[in-house]
Every structure is written in C-alpha cells, then in structure tokens.
Write a protein that holds these residues in place. Structure first.
Motif, PDB file in Angstrom:
ATOM      1  N   HIS A 110     -25.679  12.258 -83.899  1.00 27.55           N
ATOM      2  CA  HIS A 110     -25.954  13.383 -82.992  1.00 27.55           C
ATOM      3  C   HIS A 110     -24.851  14.370 -82.739  1.00 27.55           C
ATOM      4  N   HIS A 114     -24.063  18.399 -83.658  1.00 28.64           N
ATOM      5  CA  HIS A 114     -23.530  19.250 -82.715  1.00 28.64           C
ATOM      6  C   HIS A 114     -22.500  20.110 -83.290  1.00 28.64           C
ATOM      7  N   SER A 133     -21.912  18.102 -73.580  1.00 26.84           N
ATOM      8  CA  SER A 133     -23.290  18.153 -73.343  1.00 26.84           C
ATOM      9  C   SER A 133     -23.666  17.571 -72.130  1.00 26.84           C
ATOM     10  N   GLY A 134     -24.948  17.070 -72.143  1.00 21.81           N
ATOM     11  CA  GLY A 134     -25.484  16.157 -70.955  1.00 21.81           C
ATOM     12  C   GLY A 134     -25.029  14.731 -71.144  1.00 21.81           C
ATOM     13  N   GLY A 135     -24.714  14.276 -72.392  1.00 18.01           N
ATOM     14  CA  GLY A 135     -24.463  13.002 -72.547  1.00 18.01           C
ATOM     15  C   GLY A 135     -23.123  12.628 -72.874  1.00 18.01           C
ATOM     16  N   GLY A 160     -21.978  18.226 -68.774  1.00 18.59           N
ATOM     17  CA  GLY A 160     -23.204  18.912 -68.429  1.00 18.59           C
ATOM     18  C   GLY A 160     -24.049  17.940 -67.464  1.00 18.59           C
ATOM     19  N   ASP A 164     -25.419  19.406 -64.223  1.00 12.55           N
ATOM     20  CA  ASP A 164     -27.037  19.008 -63.554  1.00 12.55           C
ATOM     21  C   ASP A 164     -26.890  18.625 -62.150  1.00 12.55           C
ATOM     22  N   GLY A 177     -27.242  23.520 -65.877  1.00 16.25           N
ATOM     23  CA  GLY A 177     -26.196  24.429 -66.191  1.00 16.25           C
ATOM     24  C   GLY A 177     -26.534  25.851 -66.420  1.00 16.25           C
ATOM     25  N   GLU A 181     -24.782  28.766 -63.654  1.00 19.07           N
ATOM     26  CA  GLU A 181     -24.133  29.844 -64.290  1.00 19.07           C
ATOM     27  C   GLU A 181     -24.570  31.318 -63.504  1.00 19.07           C
ATOM     28  N   GLY A 260     -24.460  21.257 -75.451  1.00 17.27           N
ATOM     29  CA  GLY A 260     -25.166  22.350 -74.471  1.00 17.27           C
ATOM     30  C   GLY A 260     -24.564  23.211 -73.667  1.00 17.27           C
ATOM     31  N   ASN A 264     -22.487  28.192 -72.118  1.00 12.53           N
ATOM     32  CA  ASN A 264     -21.618  28.859 -70.852  1.00 12.53           C
ATOM     33  C   ASN A 264     -20.723  29.996 -71.073  1.00 12.53           C
ATOM     34  N   GLN A 287     -27.804  23.779 -77.494  1.00 13.20           N
ATOM     35  CA  GLN A 287     -28.426  22.556 -77.121  1.00 13.20           C
ATOM     36  C   GLN A 287     -29.061  21.589 -77.980  1.00 13.20           C
ATOM     37  N   ASP A 288     -29.744  20.473 -77.972  1.00 12.96           N
ATOM     38  CA  ASP A 288     -30.123  19.723 -79.058  1.00 12.96           C
ATOM     39  C   ASP A 288     -31.278  20.289 -79.638  1.00 12.96           C
TER      40      ASP A 288
HETATM   41  O1  KG4 Z   1     -26.661  19.263 -75.951  1.00 14.21           O
HETATM   42  P1  KG4 Z   1     -27.749  19.162 -74.903  1.00 14.21           P
HETATM   43  O2  KG4 Z   1     -28.931  20.040 -75.190  1.00 14.21           O
HETATM   44  O3  KG4 Z   1     -28.058  17.689 -75.103  1.00 14.21           O
HETATM   45  C1  KG4 Z   1     -27.609  16.490 -74.856  1.00 14.21           C
HETATM   46  O4  KG4 Z   1     -27.032  16.092 -75.916  1.00 14.21           O
HETATM   47  O5  KG4 Z   1     -26.962  16.096 -73.782  1.00 14.21           O
HETATM   48  O6  KG4 Z   1     -26.889  19.217 -73.658  1.00 14.21           O
HETATM   49  C2  KG4 Z   1     -27.676  19.629 -72.275  1.00 14.21           C
HETATM   50  C3  KG4 Z   1     -26.778  19.982 -70.995  1.00 14.21           C
HETATM   51  C4  KG4 Z   1     -27.283  19.563 -69.782  1.00 14.21           C
HETATM   52  O7  KG4 Z   1     -26.612  18.995 -68.962  1.00 14.21           O
HETATM   53  C5  KG4 Z   1     -27.286  21.316 -69.353  1.00 14.21           C
HETATM   54  O8  KG4 Z   1     -27.195  21.463 -68.048  1.00 14.21           O
HETATM   55  C6  KG4 Z   1     -26.003  21.720 -69.940  1.00 14.21           C
HETATM   56  O9  KG4 Z   1     -25.896  21.026 -71.393  1.00 14.21           O
HETATM   57  N1  KG4 Z   1     -26.006  23.101 -70.125  1.00 14.21           N
HETATM   58  C7  KG4 Z   1     -25.145  24.179 -69.569  1.00 14.21           C
HETATM   59  C8  KG4 Z   1     -25.360  25.261 -69.994  1.00 14.21           C
HETATM   60  N2  KG4 Z   1     -26.427  25.038 -70.595  1.00 14.21           N
HETATM   61  C9  KG4 Z   1     -26.804  24.067 -71.025  1.00 14.21           C
HETATM   62  N3  KG4 Z   1     -23.865  23.771 -68.873  1.00 14.21           N
HETATM   63  C10 KG4 Z   1     -23.435  24.817 -68.473  1.00 14.21           C
HETATM   64  N4  KG4 Z   1     -23.817  26.279 -68.315  1.00 14.21           N
HETATM   65  C11 KG4 Z   1     -24.943  26.497 -69.321  1.00 14.21           C
HETATM   66  N5  KG4 Z   1     -24.960  27.766 -69.530  1.00 14.21           N
END
Ligand code: KG4
Ligand code: ZN
Length: 323
Positions: A110, A114, A133-135, A160, A164, A177, A181, A260, A264, A287-288
């Motif tokens: 994964h 990315h 990212s979120g994880g 991320g 959240d 996120g 923003e 993700g 920003n 994002q994913d």
């Molecule tokens: O990569 P992703 O889609 O999924 C994972 O693999 O986790 O990342 C999702 C994360 C979420 O926590 C979301 O809040 C964050 O990316 N995110 C952002 C923005 N857009 C998405 N964080 C800050 N600013 C943003 N514009």
C-alpha cells in the motif's frame, strides 16, 4: 499496455486503469457515510461493502476506458498492510481475475502505491518519501524501486488520524483533513500550538500532544477556526521540520510527499518553500485509490520485477522494507 489496479485496504473501494504508465480511469467508492454513525471504520462492515461494490466498480472502470477484461495486460492489487478482511476482498478478486484471464498478477504494498502516485515519470531515485495518511506517517529514503530505508515514523497517531480526531473535537465531519483545512482558511486569527519533538535527534513524528492541546483549548472556549488554523500550522510545521532536517543530514535534495494528507494546501506551500525539489500526487491520487496500485505495478513490471505467485496471501502487517 493496460493495468488494472485495486485497493481495498481500508474503507474505500478503489479501481484504477493505467495505460502505458498514464492514469486513464480512477474510480473510488467511498464508504464514509456507512461508517459515520460509528465514529470510525467498522472492519466487518467495510469488508461486506467492498464485496458488494468491487465487481460493478471494476466493470464500470473497464466500460469508462472502453476496453474489456481481455485487453488487460496484468492485474494488480494491494496485498497489505491494512484491514485483513477488507484487503482480502480486492486482493482475492484481482487474483481470481488474473487467473481467469491467464495474465500476470502483482501483489503491491500500500505504501509503495502511495509513493508511486507521487512519483513523476522521469525521476530516478534516490530521494526521500514522506507518506502521511490516516494510518501512516512514515519517512523513507528510497534507494530504488523496492529498496526502502525507514528513517522515522510516528510514535503515536498518524498525521491524518490527528486531523480526523481534532476535526471530530470541533464538531466537523469525516474525513477531518479537508474540513480542518477549510475552517483554517476562514480564520482571521490563530491559537498557537507547540510544534512537537522540536529537540529530537532522530526523525520521529508525534501527534498525540497536539490532540491533547486541542482538547484543552476547546475546553478553554477558543473559537473553532482559530483552533483549526493553529493545529494545522503546528502539524504541518512538525512534518516539515523533521523532513527538512532529514534531507539536510542525508544530503537528499528531492522529496515526494504522498498519502491523503499530501492534499493539504498549507502543507504543500510549506514544503515548496523548503529549498527542496518536491513532488506531490496529482489531484485525486493522494487518498487511497486503485490507480496508484496500477502505477506501482507498472513500475515493477518496467523494472523487470517478477509477477507474484497466486499462492501468496494478503497480510495486515507488512513493513515496506520487506516489499
Ligand atoms: O491515504 P488515505 O486516503 O488513507 C489512508 O491510507 O489512511 O488518507 C486519509 C487521511 C485522512 O486521515 C484524512 O483526514 C487525511 O488523509 N486528509 C487530509 C486532507 N485530505 C485528506 N489531511 C489534511 N488535509 C487535507 N486536505
Ligand atoms: Zn493509504
């Protein structure tokens, strides 16, 4: 050469089609509404939803590209890391398709996907890659495709995840996120947050202190926009400080920012003024999604990596250094 890429590592079903290294179709079926009532991703619900959506979404992707399954040259899917039940749906679907078509199958990490999303065609390693990212919040030195050295990761929450959690605290929607923003842009003032781990020698990240600070500031009655702006600035500054210092220490001048959080704009602006050559994923690829998986498979295929045996299972835990 058409490559189908699938990602079902968490709560989004992603199907993408890449032709000769270019993204042609990138469909993401979001499960945000499904998990909203629970305040987080419910793994079993995520798996069941992937199962419902994966086949029609793959058919839609092929239709949008104007091709049939037989036009595919190879099939790729995220093998891990992620939620095992969710991963298994896309991964098994992709393996089944590859087997039925008698086409090669690529099991993709994964985080490599990315990174592949932010990796411009002509750029050769070495470079640094931050995946936020979120994880994950991981900083790698990329020595070659498939050769990654972990320089540092988060001690607690992912970047991320912190966006959240603070968004939830401020009564904003998920994912947090984009909400933070947007609110930060409206702010005419800011409540300052301390930048984490300023004096460390390593390249670790930490976001739990920012979250605790946010709780205290909410309780003290500070307005949400000023809080969102203060939090975002400190989170971005923290990411930038660690990465820029790593670049200075290692001599790397090129940086990829992926995941993700790379979407920003405050983060993009901060990294762009860092004196490094910085690349971000194009819109829709941070994002994913499935296209990033197809892009990683394209790079692996082009670099002469062998395809993966269909006997290889999905895995929730898989360090990128072992991919
Ligand atoms: O990569 P992703 O889609 O999924 C994972 O693999 O986790 O990342 C999702 C994360 C979420 O926590 C979301 O809040 C964050 O990316 N995110 C952002 C923005 N857009 C998405 N964080 C800050 N600013 C943003 N514009
Ligand atoms: Zn991800």
């Amino acid at each position: 050469m058409w490559i189908l890429g699938i990602d079902t590592s968490c709560d989004d079903t992603g199907v993408g089609l890449v032709k000769d290294g270019e993204v042609v179709v990138n469909l993401v079926a979001s499960q945000v509404a499904l998990h909203q009532a629970f305040g987080g991703v419910v793994p079993e619900l995520a798996s069941r939803e992937h199962l419902k959506v994966i086949r029609p979404l793959a058919e839609k992707a092929l239709a949008e590209a104007g091709i049939g399954p037989k036009d595919l040259s190879l099939v790729a899917a995220t093998r891990g890391p992620g939620l095992i039940g969710a991963l298994l749906v896309g991964y098994t679907f992709a393996k089944g398709l590859a087997w039925a078509l008698r086409k090669p199958f690529y099991a993709i990490h994964h985080l490599e996907a990315h990174i592949a999303a932010a990796w411009p065609p002509g750029l050769n390693p070495p470079f640094l890659a931050l995946v936020a990212s979120g994880g994950h919040t991981h900083l790698f030195a990329v020595e070659a495709l498939g050769r990654y050295r972990l320089l540092g990761a988060t001690r607690d929450d992912a970047a991320g995840e912190a966006f959240d959690k603070v968004a939830r605290l401020l009564g904003l929607g998920f994912p947090g996120g984009p909400e933070i923003e947007r609110l930060a842009q409206e702010a005419r003032e800011k409540v300052p947050f301390p930048v984490p781990l300023k004096d460390q020698k390593g390249y670790e990240f930490s976001f739990s202190g920012l979250k605790t600070k946010a709780v205290q500031l909410v309780e003290a009655g500070h307005p949400a926009p000023a809080l969102a702006r203060g939090f975002q600035e400190a989170a971005v500054e923290h990411l930038a400080q660690v990465v820029i210092r790593a670049a200075q220490d290692t001599g790397h001048r090129v940086l990829l920012v992926a995941g993700g959080v790379a979407a920003n704009r405050a983060l993009q602006a901060r990294f762009q003024e860092a004196g490094l050559t910085v690349y971000f994923p194009p819109r829709g690829l941070s994002q994913d999604n499935g296209a990033m998986v197809a892009l990683a498979a394209w790079r692996r295929y082009e670099a002469g990596f062998p395809s993966s045996p269909l006997s290889l299972g999905a895995t929730a835990y898989w360090p990128l250094e072992e991919a």
